[in-house]
Every structure is written in C-alpha cells, then in structure tokens.
Motif scaffolding. Structure first.
Motif, PDB file in Angstrom:
ATOM      1  N   ARG A 175       0.799  -1.225   0.000  1.00 51.02           N
ATOM      2  CA  ARG A 175       0.000   0.000   0.000  1.00 51.02           C
ATOM      3  C   ARG A 175       0.829   1.272   0.000  1.00 51.02           C
ATOM      4  O   ARG A 175       0.303   2.360  -0.190  1.00 51.02           O
ATOM      5  CB  ARG A 175      -0.908   0.007   1.223  1.00 51.02           C
ATOM      6  CG  ARG A 175      -2.140  -0.866   1.037  1.00 51.02           C
ATOM      7  CD  ARG A 175      -3.053  -0.743   2.237  1.00 51.02           C
ATOM      8  NE  ARG A 175      -2.652  -1.650   3.287  1.00 51.02           N
ATOM      9  CZ  ARG A 175      -2.954  -2.950   3.281  1.00 51.02           C
ATOM     10  NH1 ARG A 175      -3.664  -3.456   2.291  1.00 51.02           N
ATOM     11  NH2 ARG A 175      -2.562  -3.730   4.258  1.00 51.02           N
ATOM     12  N   GLY A 176       2.123   1.149   0.297  1.00 52.19           N
ATOM     13  CA  GLY A 176       2.963   2.339   0.307  1.00 52.19           C
ATOM     14  C   GLY A 176       2.856   3.163   1.581  1.00 52.19           C
ATOM     15  O   GLY A 176       3.522   4.185   1.724  1.00 52.19           O
ATOM     16  N   ASP A 178      -6.069  -3.040 -18.733  1.00 47.08           N
ATOM     17  CA  ASP A 178      -5.401  -2.382 -17.612  1.00 47.08           C
ATOM     18  C   ASP A 178      -4.260  -3.181 -17.021  1.00 47.08           C
ATOM     19  O   ASP A 178      -3.661  -2.770 -16.035  1.00 47.08           O
ATOM     20  CB  ASP A 178      -6.424  -2.065 -16.508  1.00 47.08           C
ATOM     21  CG  ASP A 178      -7.054  -0.716 -16.765  1.00 47.08           C
ATOM     22  OD1 ASP A 178      -6.541   0.004 -17.652  1.00 47.08           O
ATOM     23  OD2 ASP A 178      -8.040  -0.389 -16.096  1.00 47.08           O
ATOM     24  N   THR A 237      -1.129  -5.010 -12.307  1.00 39.53           N
ATOM     25  CA  THR A 237      -2.190  -4.046 -12.576  1.00 39.53           C
ATOM     26  C   THR A 237      -1.571  -2.690 -12.887  1.00 39.53           C
ATOM     27  O   THR A 237      -0.397  -2.442 -12.582  1.00 39.53           O
ATOM     28  CB  THR A 237      -3.093  -3.876 -11.347  1.00 39.53           C
ATOM     29  OG1 THR A 237      -2.281  -3.342 -10.285  1.00 39.53           O
ATOM     30  CG2 THR A 237      -3.689  -5.196 -10.899  1.00 39.53           C
ATOM     31  N   ALA A 238      -2.391  -1.810 -13.478  1.00 39.32           N
ATOM     32  CA  ALA A 238      -1.913  -0.463 -13.790  1.00 39.32           C
ATOM     33  C   ALA A 238      -1.452   0.238 -12.516  1.00 39.32           C
ATOM     34  O   ALA A 238      -0.481   0.997 -12.516  1.00 39.32           O
ATOM     35  CB  ALA A 238      -3.027   0.334 -14.452  1.00 39.32           C
ATOM     36  N   GLU A 239      -2.124  -0.036 -11.413  1.00 38.68           N
ATOM     37  CA  GLU A 239      -1.773   0.581 -10.145  1.00 38.68           C
ATOM     38  C   GLU A 239      -0.383   0.127  -9.683  1.00 38.68           C
ATOM     39  O   GLU A 239       0.408   0.912  -9.171  1.00 38.68           O
ATOM     40  CB  GLU A 239      -2.830   0.197  -9.111  1.00 38.68           C
ATOM     41  CG  GLU A 239      -2.923   1.152  -7.965  1.00 38.68           C
ATOM     42  CD  GLU A 239      -3.929   0.670  -6.930  1.00 38.68           C
ATOM     43  OE1 GLU A 239      -4.524  -0.413  -7.109  1.00 38.68           O
ATOM     44  OE2 GLU A 239      -4.090   1.364  -5.935  1.00 38.68           O
ATOM     45  N   GLN A 240      -0.109  -1.177  -9.878  1.00 38.16           N
ATOM     46  CA  GLN A 240       1.195  -1.696  -9.462  1.00 38.16           C
ATOM     47  C   GLN A 240       2.321  -1.167 -10.353  1.00 38.16           C
ATOM     48  O   GLN A 240       3.416  -0.907  -9.900  1.00 38.16           O
ATOM     49  CB  GLN A 240       1.188  -3.235  -9.502  1.00 38.16           C
ATOM     50  CG  GLN A 240       0.327  -3.851  -8.400  1.00 38.16           C
ATOM     51  CD  GLN A 240       0.115  -5.346  -8.590  1.00 38.16           C
ATOM     52  OE1 GLN A 240       0.107  -5.841  -9.721  1.00 38.16           O
ATOM     53  NE2 GLN A 240      -0.063  -6.057  -7.488  1.00 38.16           N
ATOM     54  N   ASP A 246       2.128   1.667 -11.988  1.00 44.63           N
ATOM     55  CA  ASP A 246       2.184   3.092 -11.656  1.00 44.63           C
ATOM     56  C   ASP A 246       2.762   3.895 -12.826  1.00 44.63           C
ATOM     57  O   ASP A 246       2.478   3.590 -13.978  1.00 44.63           O
ATOM     58  CB  ASP A 246       3.003   3.265 -10.371  1.00 44.63           C
ATOM     59  CG  ASP A 246       2.680   4.578  -9.688  1.00 44.63           C
ATOM     60  OD1 ASP A 246       1.617   5.142  -9.981  1.00 44.63           O
ATOM     61  OD2 ASP A 246       3.492   5.033  -8.858  1.00 44.63           O
ATOM     62  N   ASP A 247       3.615   4.859 -12.551  1.00 44.02           N
ATOM     63  CA  ASP A 247       4.163   5.731 -13.592  1.00 44.02           C
ATOM     64  C   ASP A 247       5.095   5.029 -14.586  1.00 44.02           C
ATOM     65  O   ASP A 247       5.428   5.600 -15.625  1.00 44.02           O
ATOM     66  CB  ASP A 247       4.947   6.872 -12.939  1.00 44.02           C
ATOM     67  CG  ASP A 247       4.045   8.063 -12.710  1.00 44.02           C
ATOM     68  OD1 ASP A 247       2.858   7.976 -13.110  1.00 44.02           O
ATOM     69  OD2 ASP A 247       4.518   9.046 -12.134  1.00 44.02           O
ATOM     70  N   TRP A 269       4.647   2.885 -16.643  1.00 45.22           N
ATOM     71  CA  TRP A 269       4.087   2.580 -17.982  1.00 45.22           C
ATOM     72  C   TRP A 269       4.712   3.481 -19.041  1.00 45.22           C
ATOM     73  O   TRP A 269       4.836   3.097 -20.199  1.00 45.22           O
ATOM     74  CB  TRP A 269       2.567   2.733 -17.997  1.00 45.22           C
ATOM     75  CG  TRP A 269       2.095   4.156 -17.854  1.00 45.22           C
ATOM     76  CD1 TRP A 269       1.781   4.790 -16.708  1.00 45.22           C
ATOM     77  CD2 TRP A 269       1.911   5.120 -18.905  1.00 45.22           C
ATOM     78  NE1 TRP A 269       1.427   6.089 -16.943  1.00 45.22           N
ATOM     79  CE2 TRP A 269       1.484   6.327 -18.292  1.00 45.22           C
ATOM     80  CE3 TRP A 269       2.056   5.103 -20.292  1.00 45.22           C
ATOM     81  CZ2 TRP A 269       1.225   7.488 -19.009  1.00 45.22           C
ATOM     82  CZ3 TRP A 269       1.782   6.275 -21.018  1.00 45.22           C
ATOM     83  CH2 TRP A 269       1.372   7.445 -20.377  1.00 45.22           C
ATOM     84  N   SER A 326       5.165  -5.247  -7.353  1.00 44.11           N
ATOM     85  CA  SER A 326       5.644  -3.991  -7.932  1.00 44.11           C
ATOM     86  C   SER A 326       6.717  -4.292  -8.965  1.00 44.11           C
ATOM     87  O   SER A 326       7.231  -5.401  -9.011  1.00 44.11           O
ATOM     88  CB  SER A 326       6.230  -3.081  -6.854  1.00 44.11           C
ATOM     89  OG  SER A 326       7.416  -3.646  -6.329  1.00 44.11           O
ATOM     90  N   THR A 338      10.128  -2.354 -11.379  1.00 46.56           N
ATOM     91  CA  THR A 338      10.988  -1.208 -11.628  1.00 46.56           C
ATOM     92  C   THR A 338      11.616  -1.357 -13.011  1.00 46.56           C
ATOM     93  O   THR A 338      12.203  -2.394 -13.305  1.00 46.56           O
ATOM     94  CB  THR A 338      12.141  -1.148 -10.601  1.00 46.56           C
ATOM     95  OG1 THR A 338      11.607  -1.473  -9.320  1.00 46.56           O
ATOM     96  CG2 THR A 338      12.779   0.212 -10.564  1.00 46.56           C
TER      97      THR A 338
END
Lengths: 376, 189
Positions: B48-49, B80, B96-99, B101-102, B104, B124, B126
C-alpha cells in the motif's frame, strides 16, 4: 571491483584534530593535578549492568599444565579464542578437543593442551572497577583514556569498540563532579558552562509527568499519548524501559541545545553504581552531560557499600535472565576493595569519540575514528 | 519461518508485519545513557505504500517477508494489465496499472524489468534506470538551437510525453532517466 574498504572513514585532517583534542584533554587533567593511569582492558571482573553486554574471551592460565603432547593428539588449544557469549561453551573438555584429526598435520605446532580449564576474561565496558581498586588502595585524583568494548552497540553514535575518558575525584561530591564535567566540556567545546536540570524537571517540562511518583499504568498511557509505539514485547511493569522510551523520544533531543545540559537525579532504579540520595530513597546521585541532544558523559557519586552492590548485582542478573541474557559474575575484586574501604568519590566517564565528533561538527563517530567495526 | 533479530536490522530489510510485507526504510539505534537499547524503525508497506514508525528493543525479532526479486521482460499490455515473463522460468506475471504506476511511460516490448514477488505474486516493478524511446511527435526543432534549458513536450512511442530540449526532432531516439523522468541525451540507432 577492487575493495575500497581498506580506507579510513575519517579524513586525515579529522584524525589530526582528534589528536589535538586528546592533547588538550590530557592538559586539562594534568593541570588539575590528575594522574593518568592505565588499567587492564582484559579483566576477570566486569561491570554488572542490565543493558551492557561485554565481550568475553577464554584465556589459558599462565603456567598451565606441563607439555604432554606426545601422541599426536595435541589439541589446538588456542590461547586467545573468541567465545561468543551467547553461545557459552562448557568449560573445555579434553575429550572433545582432541577429535580434530587434521590438527597435527595441517597446522603449525600448536601450544600444549592445558589440563586446567581456560578461564574467562572480559573486555572492559569501562575501566571503572580497576580505577576504584586504585582508589581503595590510596590512589588520588586520576584519569584514564581507555579503549572499551560493548556488544551490539552500533549506529551513528555507537561503535562496539570506542574510547572512554574516565576520571575520579576522591573526597568530592556530585556537585564537584558536575562542575569539573562542565569545565572540561567548556574547555574542549567552548559552548559555555552547562545548565543543570534534574531528571524530574526534565520529565515535567517535556512530557508533563513526575517520573518518580507516576504509577505504571499512567506511565504507559503517557508514552502512548506521546504517539510512541512501544515494543510489543515490553512488559507493562518494566518501568525503567517505559521511562527510557520517553527519554529517547521526548527529552534527549532537547537537551544541551542552547548550551550543554547536566541532567542529574536519576531514579534510584537506574542508579547503577551511584549512591542513593541521603534522605531520598527514590533518587540516585547520578548525572549525565548532554550536548546537542547527544549524551556525552555519565557520572556517579560512587556507591561505597559492598552489601548494596551485591544486592544490585543480584537484581541486575535476575533482570538479565528475564531479558534472555546470560548472567554476569557477581563476585569481583571491586567488592573486596569496597570491603577494605573505598573513599567517598565522584567518578565520571565521557565518550571521547562523541566529544571529538561534536567539536568537529561531524554527524557520526565514524567520521572521527580511523576504522569503525565494519572496517576494523 | 526465517526471522531477523534486532542486531540484523538494517535499511532495506523486508519483513512481515501485521500480515503485510514491509521494507525497513530507516533504522536508528538509540540507547539512553545506561538504559535499554532501542531500534527506532520506519517501515513502508510494500503493498500500500503506507509508512509506519515502530520501536523495538534489543532482542526483539521480526519475521522475514517472502520477498523475491526477479528479472522479467515486458511482453504486452492487456487493457489495464501489464504482462511480463520471467526469462528463466518462462513464467508469466500480470501486474495491474496501479502496481506498474508511472513506469508505464517507459515500457516497451522486450524491456527487461525487475519485479518484486511477495508469496510468489507480483507486487511492484521497476524499469531499467535508463531507457531509449523514439519521439513520435513534437513541434519542429529550431535549427542550431543547442540550448538545453529551453524544453518542449515530446510524445514518445510508449504514448507518454517528456520535456526535451528544443533541438529534438520527430524520429529521434532519446535516453530518459526513469528515476527522475529527465531527458538525458539523443542516441544513434
């Protein structure tokens, strides 16, 4: 990649300045009639403290059993073997030591086995016991610049091996000890004389509780009110650790900020080797010096009563057992010295690495010591 | 289950706390005078960060989180979700797009990324520190203007936009630092 960790963590300039400060510190004591002494770093005795964990080593007694290695079963009985204190070995058993078949062939001739078990010695956490023995034997004002060792103390302000300056002022009381501590601090750091603040005043001012009279439940509530998340393993009745949580979080960072602070009058339960205040059994005659929120020195109006030291040693060992730690020897030559008669005195120990760190504006002791433990 | 004792506490340690994986982002050893050694730690929830502050006393321990980091190449985007493949096991992982994150903005087919698995599920990823992207659209460059302090938005082949110096043209290959999103240089084919 070639390893770069042969290099010191301190600059050469910092080491030069460290040397200058040490010279000035010696001058300070020499000018005041103190004698510089040296006492063993390795001793059969060690300070019995709940939160100090000494390193120990096994050492063969001098003049051990006569040489008897005739059958090629010569055990390699290292004369200086490191023994991790957590994994305490039973006293050396010759039967188990001669099992190493490679020993005679693959190693240089090893020392003879000893029939008597090696004895355990302690790397000193401070030179306190030995210096008090000198006092009991008639020694006068004395100081020492000693290397001392404490297990598991590692961080920006800690290294398991460090330099402690310890001094004793026989015939003097806590006020005199605090005055000299303040003078030394002023002489080296030049940040003015130290203000005096009692432990109770500090808690009243920064937390709003009376640390001496508050009951355990209210103390726990006070910690939580401060937003401190206590260790889950902490016993609700372990009063001193609850006080420590507030100390570390709310009080220490505010001490010695404008000018050095001498915090005095610790709870009797944190007296260690200090006397309890006459007429006030709740308060110990112990003080500490803080500069910029950093603890620099600790002083006691020294405990003189051997029966009381024995009682405290027993109590500390019971706490150590409850903490899952090994017990430390309760008998010591210090007890004998106290029985023979220790003169009233005030004694102070000061962390030299931290003093240098503050004098040079460094942020960690590693910046002022050549090789901290990970490069030692 | 493996666990870490306080003497092993350090930055970067991945531990299990209240049912979630956390990474230790700070660990300060403090010891008041003659008192209890304490470890003041700051931990970030890897799912969740969120950030937690916890104090431990010496002798405490924390359970190790089942965290593993693998290298996987980006295959394709499916609505997504982003699909990666472990180059060694050929196992596929969907993030997921949330995982993602930027990240993409940097993802091109075949790009080798590092993916963090918790209990064998991805949490996540990198991208590499530097990626090369092709400029698909930008305003025409001012000839001879080599100043790097004047920037214009350039749309690249991942669909993202990056501020680039004025001399960058359509069709150029540019190198971007994924940690900062900054333009670094133009590169040749």
């Amino acid at each position: 990649m070639p390893s770069n960790d042969f290099r010191p963590t301190a600059t050469w300039q910092n080491l030069q300045r460290r040397a200058d400060l040490l010279r000035r510190l010696r001058e300070f004591f020499d000018n005041r009639g103190f004698v510089e002494v040296e006492t063993p770093i390795l001793s059969a005795d060690t300070v019995v403290d709940r939160h100090l964990d000494p390193f120990s080593i096994q050492i063969a007694p001098p003049g051990g059993a006569p040489h008897s290695a005739t059958d090629g079963t010569s055990a390699q009985s290292a004369s200086l073997a490191d023994v991790p204190s957590a994994a305490k070995r039973p006293a050396s058993n010759p039967q188990s030591e001669i099992q190493n078949p490679k020993s005679p062939a693959s190693r240089p001739p090893s020392p003879a086995p000893h029939s008597s078990p090696a004895s355990r010695l302690w790397l000193q956490t401070s030179p306190e016991f030995a210096m008090k023995r000198l006092l009991a034997a008639g020694g006068g004002r004395m100081y020492q610049v000693a290397r001392v060792f404490r297990q598991d103390e590692l961080g920006p302000l800690h290294n398991p091996e460090f330099t402690l300056v310890e001094w004793y002022q026989p015939g003097e009381d806590m006020a005199a000890g605090m005055e000299l501590t303040s003078d030394l601090c002023e002489a080296i750091l030049g940040r003015g004389p130290a203000e005096r603040l009692s432990y109770a005043e500090a808690f009243d001012h920064f937390v709003g509780i009376d640390p001496l009279s508050i009951d355990n439940q209210q103390l726990v509530a006070a910690v939580k009110d401060c937003g401190i998340e206590p260790p889950a393993s902490l016993d609700l009745n372990d009063r001193d650790v609850w006080l420590d949580l507030l100390m570390v979080d709310r009080i220490q960072p505010n001490l010695g900020v404008d000018r050095p602070t001498l915090l005095y009058g610790y709870p009797a339960s944190q007296a260690a080797l200090a006397q309890v205040q006459p007429g006030n059994p709740l308060v110990a005659e112990r003080f500490e010096l803080y500069v910029d929120g950093i603890e620099l020195a600790n002083g006691y109006h020294e405990l003189l009563d051997p029966a009381e030291l024995r009682r405290r040693n027993r109590e500390v060992n019971a706490q150590r057992l409850a903490d899952g730690k090994e017990t430390l020897p309760e008998e010591s030559r210090l007890l004998a010295a106290m029985k023979a008669g220790l003169p009233a005195s005030v004694g102070v120990a000061l962390g030299f690495d931290r003093l240098v760190m503050l004098a040079l504006g460094a942020r960690s002791v590693a910046e002022v010591m050549a090789f901290p433990i990970d490069r030692a | 289950m493996a666990s870490y004792n306080t003497s092993e506490f350090r930055k970067g340690l991945k531990v299990q706390l209240e049912g979630d994986p956390y990474i230790m982002i700070e660990c300060n050893f403090v010891k008041p005078g003659k008192g209890q050694a304490l470890y003041k730690c700051r931990l970030r929830n890897l799912l969740r960060g969120t950030v937690l502050d916890r104090t431990y006393k010496s002798g405490d321990s924390l359970e190790a989180a089942e965290i593993e980091e693998i290298q996987a190449q980006f295959l394709y985007r499916q609505q997504d979700n982003f699909v990666f493949m472990d180059n060694e096991s050929y196992e596929q992982y969907e993030l997921t797009a949330e995982q993602v994150d930027d990240a993409w903005k940097y993802l091109k087919e075949g790009m080798l990324c590092s993916i963090v698995l918790y209990n064998n599920a991805p949490i996540s990823m990198t991208p590499p520190n530097h990626v090369v992207l092709r400029v698909e659209y930008c305003e025409p460059g001012a000839k001879g203007n080599t100043a790097t302090n004047v920037t214009k938005p350039c749309k690249v082949d991942t669909g993202a936009e990056f501020p680039c110096p004025a001399f960058v043209n359509m069709g150029d290959l540019i190198k971007i630092d994924t940690r900062t999103g900054e333009y670094l240089e133009r590169v040749k084919e």
